[in-house]
Design a protein around this motif. Sequence first.
Motif, PDB file in Angstrom:
ATOM      1  N   MET A   1     105.772  64.368  -8.998  1.00  0.00           N
ATOM      2  CA  MET A   1     104.837  63.281  -9.368  1.00  0.00           C
ATOM      3  C   MET A   1     104.338  63.249  -8.075  1.00  0.00           C
ATOM      4  SD  MET A   1     104.352  62.583 -12.536  1.00  0.00           S
ATOM      5  CE  MET A   1     103.790  61.070 -12.889  1.00  0.00           C
ATOM      6  N   ALA A   2     102.823  62.482  -8.176  1.00  0.00           N
ATOM      7  CA  ALA A   2     102.193  62.328  -7.156  1.00  0.00           C
ATOM      8  C   ALA A   2     102.546  60.706  -6.440  1.00  0.00           C
ATOM      9  CB  ALA A   2     100.724  62.075  -7.390  1.00  0.00           C
ATOM     10  N   LYS A   3     102.429  60.469  -5.197  1.00  0.00           N
ATOM     11  CA  LYS A   3     102.754  59.315  -4.652  1.00  0.00           C
ATOM     12  C   LYS A   3     101.350  58.552  -4.707  1.00  0.00           C
ATOM     13  CE  LYS A   3     107.143  59.157  -3.489  1.00  0.00           C
ATOM     14  NZ  LYS A   3     107.995  59.039  -4.551  1.00  0.00           N
ATOM     15  N   ILE A   4     101.312  57.519  -5.138  1.00  0.00           N
ATOM     16  CA  ILE A   4     100.016  56.820  -5.359  1.00  0.00           C
ATOM     17  C   ILE A   4     100.164  55.618  -4.234  1.00  0.00           C
ATOM     18  CG2 ILE A   4      98.377  55.436  -6.936  1.00  0.00           C
ATOM     19  CD1 ILE A   4     100.079  56.677  -9.121  1.00  0.00           C
ATOM     20  N   PHE A   5      98.997  55.779  -3.552  1.00  0.00           N
ATOM     21  CA  PHE A   5      98.515  54.683  -2.389  1.00  0.00           C
ATOM     22  C   PHE A   5      97.168  54.053  -2.907  1.00  0.00           C
ATOM     23  CE2 PHE A   5     101.381  57.710  -0.666  1.00  0.00           C
ATOM     24  CZ  PHE A   5     102.321  57.000  -0.273  1.00  0.00           C
ATOM     25  N   CYS A   6      97.441  52.615  -2.392  1.00  0.00           N
ATOM     26  CA  CYS A   6      96.235  51.942  -2.493  1.00  0.00           C
ATOM     27  C   CYS A   6      95.781  51.429  -1.029  1.00  0.00           C
ATOM     28  CB  CYS A   6      96.264  50.473  -2.896  1.00  0.00           C
ATOM     29  SG  CYS A   6      96.411  50.358  -4.854  1.00  0.00           S
ATOM     30  N   VAL A   7      94.635  51.927  -0.952  1.00  0.00           N
ATOM     31  CA  VAL A   7      93.861  51.261   0.427  1.00  0.00           C
ATOM     32  C   VAL A   7      93.268  49.927   0.211  1.00  0.00           C
ATOM     33  CG1 VAL A   7      92.298  51.723   2.415  1.00  0.00           C
ATOM     34  CG2 VAL A   7      93.651  53.865   0.958  1.00  0.00           C
ATOM     35  N   ALA A   8      94.127  49.003   0.746  1.00  0.00           N
ATOM     36  CA  ALA A   8      93.537  47.656   0.309  1.00  0.00           C
ATOM     37  C   ALA A   8      93.500  46.669   1.604  1.00  0.00           C
ATOM     38  CB  ALA A   8      94.338  46.910  -0.802  1.00  0.00           C
ATOM     39  N   ASN A   9      92.477  45.819   1.411  1.00  0.00           N
ATOM     40  CA  ASN A   9      92.441  44.654   2.454  1.00  0.00           C
ATOM     41  C   ASN A   9      91.467  43.948   1.858  1.00  0.00           C
ATOM     42  OD1 ASN A   9      91.794  42.781   4.740  1.00  0.00           O
ATOM     43  ND2 ASN A   9      92.483  44.365   6.084  1.00  0.00           N
ATOM     44  N   GLN A  10      91.257  42.508   1.508  1.00  0.00           N
ATOM     45  CA  GLN A  10      90.457  41.824   0.766  1.00  0.00           C
ATOM     46  C   GLN A  10      89.309  41.727   1.587  1.00  0.00           C
ATOM     47  OE1 GLN A  10      93.001  40.568   1.846  1.00  0.00           O
ATOM     48  NE2 GLN A  10      93.354  38.462   1.977  1.00  0.00           N
ATOM     49  N   LYS A  11      89.213  41.889   3.159  1.00  0.00           N
ATOM     50  CA  LYS A  11      88.105  41.589   3.830  1.00  0.00           C
ATOM     51  C   LYS A  11      87.260  42.839   3.735  1.00  0.00           C
ATOM     52  CE  LYS A  11      89.795  39.105   7.757  1.00  0.00           C
ATOM     53  NZ  LYS A  11      89.729  39.316   9.195  1.00  0.00           N
ATOM     54  N   GLY A  12      85.918  42.837   3.499  1.00  0.00           N
ATOM     55  CA  GLY A  12      84.935  43.924   3.700  1.00  0.00           C
ATOM     56  C   GLY A  12      84.663  44.469   4.998  1.00  0.00           C
ATOM     57  N   GLY A  13      84.367  45.716   5.171  1.00  0.00           N
ATOM     58  CA  GLY A  13      83.740  46.125   6.245  1.00  0.00           C
ATOM     59  C   GLY A  13      84.959  46.444   7.342  1.00  0.00           C
ATOM     60  N   VAL A  14      86.069  46.539   6.781  1.00  0.00           N
ATOM     61  CA  VAL A  14      87.442  46.630   7.885  1.00  0.00           C
ATOM     62  C   VAL A  14      87.647  48.356   7.919  1.00  0.00           C
ATOM     63  CG1 VAL A  14      88.301  44.551   7.521  1.00  0.00           C
ATOM     64  CG2 VAL A  14      89.132  46.233   5.997  1.00  0.00           C
ATOM     65  N   GLY A  15      87.186  49.039   6.953  1.00  0.00           N
ATOM     66  CA  GLY A  15      87.443  50.610   7.029  1.00  0.00           C
ATOM     67  C   GLY A  15      88.279  51.189   5.961  1.00  0.00           C
ATOM     68  N   LYS A  16      88.355  50.447   4.695  1.00  0.00           N
ATOM     69  CA  LYS A  16      88.772  50.905   3.524  1.00  0.00           C
ATOM     70  C   LYS A  16      88.391  52.297   3.081  1.00  0.00           C
ATOM     71  CE  LYS A  16      88.114  47.056   1.166  1.00  0.00           C
ATOM     72  NZ  LYS A  16      87.894  46.294   2.399  1.00  0.00           N
ATOM     73  N   THR A  17      87.117  52.227   3.071  1.00  0.00           N
ATOM     74  CA  THR A  17      86.475  53.419   2.418  1.00  0.00           C
ATOM     75  C   THR A  17      86.629  54.531   3.206  1.00  0.00           C
ATOM     76  OG1 THR A  17      84.975  52.214   1.028  1.00  0.00           O
ATOM     77  CG2 THR A  17      84.332  54.258   1.202  1.00  0.00           C
ATOM     78  N   THR A  18      86.152  54.254   4.329  1.00  0.00           N
ATOM     79  CA  THR A  18      86.478  55.189   5.667  1.00  0.00           C
ATOM     80  C   THR A  18      88.037  55.793   5.696  1.00  0.00           C
ATOM     81  OG1 THR A  18      84.695  54.127   6.652  1.00  0.00           O
ATOM     82  CG2 THR A  18      85.791  55.940   7.863  1.00  0.00           C
ATOM     83  N   THR A  19      88.795  55.049   5.524  1.00  0.00           N
ATOM     84  CA  THR A  19      90.257  55.529   5.653  1.00  0.00           C
ATOM     85  C   THR A  19      90.602  56.290   4.097  1.00  0.00           C
ATOM     86  OG1 THR A  19      91.057  53.809   6.833  1.00  0.00           O
ATOM     87  CG2 THR A  19      92.503  54.869   5.544  1.00  0.00           C
ATOM     88  N   THR A  20      89.812  56.002   2.985  1.00  0.00           N
ATOM     89  CA  THR A  20      90.345  56.554   1.986  1.00  0.00           C
ATOM     90  C   THR A  20      89.929  58.185   1.911  1.00  0.00           C
ATOM     91  OG1 THR A  20      90.211  54.467   0.793  1.00  0.00           O
ATOM     92  CG2 THR A  20      90.354  56.345  -0.645  1.00  0.00           C
ATOM     93  N   VAL A  21      88.617  58.305   2.151  1.00  0.00           N
ATOM     94  CA  VAL A  21      88.055  59.443   2.050  1.00  0.00           C
ATOM     95  C   VAL A  21      88.452  60.432   3.083  1.00  0.00           C
ATOM     96  CG1 VAL A  21      85.919  58.533   0.934  1.00  0.00           C
ATOM     97  CG2 VAL A  21      85.882  59.032   3.243  1.00  0.00           C
ATOM     98  N   ASN A  22      88.698  59.793   4.296  1.00  0.00           N
ATOM     99  CA  ASN A  22      88.985  60.825   5.390  1.00  0.00           C
ATOM    100  C   ASN A  22      90.472  60.987   5.232  1.00  0.00           C
ATOM    101  OD1 ASN A  22      86.709  61.531   7.548  1.00  0.00           O
ATOM    102  ND2 ASN A  22      86.521  59.390   6.998  1.00  0.00           N
TER     103      ASN A  22
END
Length: 256
Positions: free
Chosen positions: A1-22
Motif C-alpha cells: 500500500m502507498a504511504k500517504i504524506f501531506c505537505v502542510a503548513n498553514q502559512k502561505g508562500g513557505v514552499g508547500k507546492t514547490t516541495t510537493t511537485v518536486n
Amino acid sequence: MAKIFCVANQKGGVGKTTTTVNLAAGLAKIGQRVLMVDLDPQGNATMGSGVDKRELKHTIYDVLLEEATVAEARMHSEKCGYDVLGANRELAGAEVELVAVERREARLKAALAVTGAEYDFILIDCPPSLSMLTLNGLCCANGVIVPMQCEYFALEGLTDLVNTIKQVHANLNKDLQIIGLLRVMFDPRITLQVQVSDQLKAHFSDKVFNTVIPRNVRLAEAPSYGLPGVIFDPLSKGAQAYVTFAAEMVERIKKM
Ligand code: ADP
Ligand code: MG
C-alpha cells in the motif's frame, strides 16, 4: 500500500507546492510510483505538473463529493512521471458543501483507499489553512511533511499545526505523525537562517530532515513552464536537493 504524506503548513508562500511537485518528480525519477493530490483551490500544484486546471473534466472536488472516483479524475503527467489528481477554483466550494455530509473529514481517505495499492507514495499539497480540506488530508495521511523557512517567526505557526496534528492523531487518525520538518529556501550566507536552522535541529533533532533545500531561482522559474524544477533543470542545485530529499524519504518509509 502507498504511504500517504501531506505537505502542510498553514502559512502561505513557505514552499508547500514547490516541495510537493518536486518531491513527486524526484520520487518518480528514482523509480517510485507516485500520485500527487492537489488539495488547494489555487491549483498551483496541478499547473506546476503540466496539467491545465481549466481543462479538467473531473477534479479532487468531484472525488470529495463522490461524483467521480480517483481513477476517473486522475491524469498522468507524461513529462513529470507521476499521476495528478488536480484541483481548481471549484474546490473552494467543497468546504461549504461538505458541511452537511456525514464523516466529511474522511472523504479523501475513503477515495484513496481504493487506489492505494497502485502507488508507492501519495503526496498531498495542502492549502495554507487548517480547514476541512486540510483535515481531509490529515485524516488519510501516514505523515506530515512541514516545509519551513529558517526565519525568526518560523516556529510561531508551528504550534497551531502541531496542536491540530495532535488532535487528529487522538481522534481521527492514529497513524498520523510529523515525519519531518524540511528546511527550504535556505541561504547559508544569512547568519539568522543558520542560527534558526541550528535551533530547529536542537529542538526537533531527528524530526528535521537531513536534506536542506537551497534558495534557487530555477525552482521558482519552473512553474511558469508547467514543470517541477527537478524536470525543468535537473542539474540545478534546487533540483538536486529535491532528488536527494526523495531518496531520504524512501529510506524513512522503510522505518515506518
Ligand atoms: P506555498 O505552496 O507554501 O504557498 P510555494 O511553493 O508556492 O509556497 O512557494 C512560494 C514562492 O516561493 C513561489 O514563488 C516559489 O516559486 C518560490 N520558491 C519555493 N521554494 C523555493 C526555493 N527553494 N528557491 C527559490 N524560490 C522558491
Ligand atoms: Mg501552494
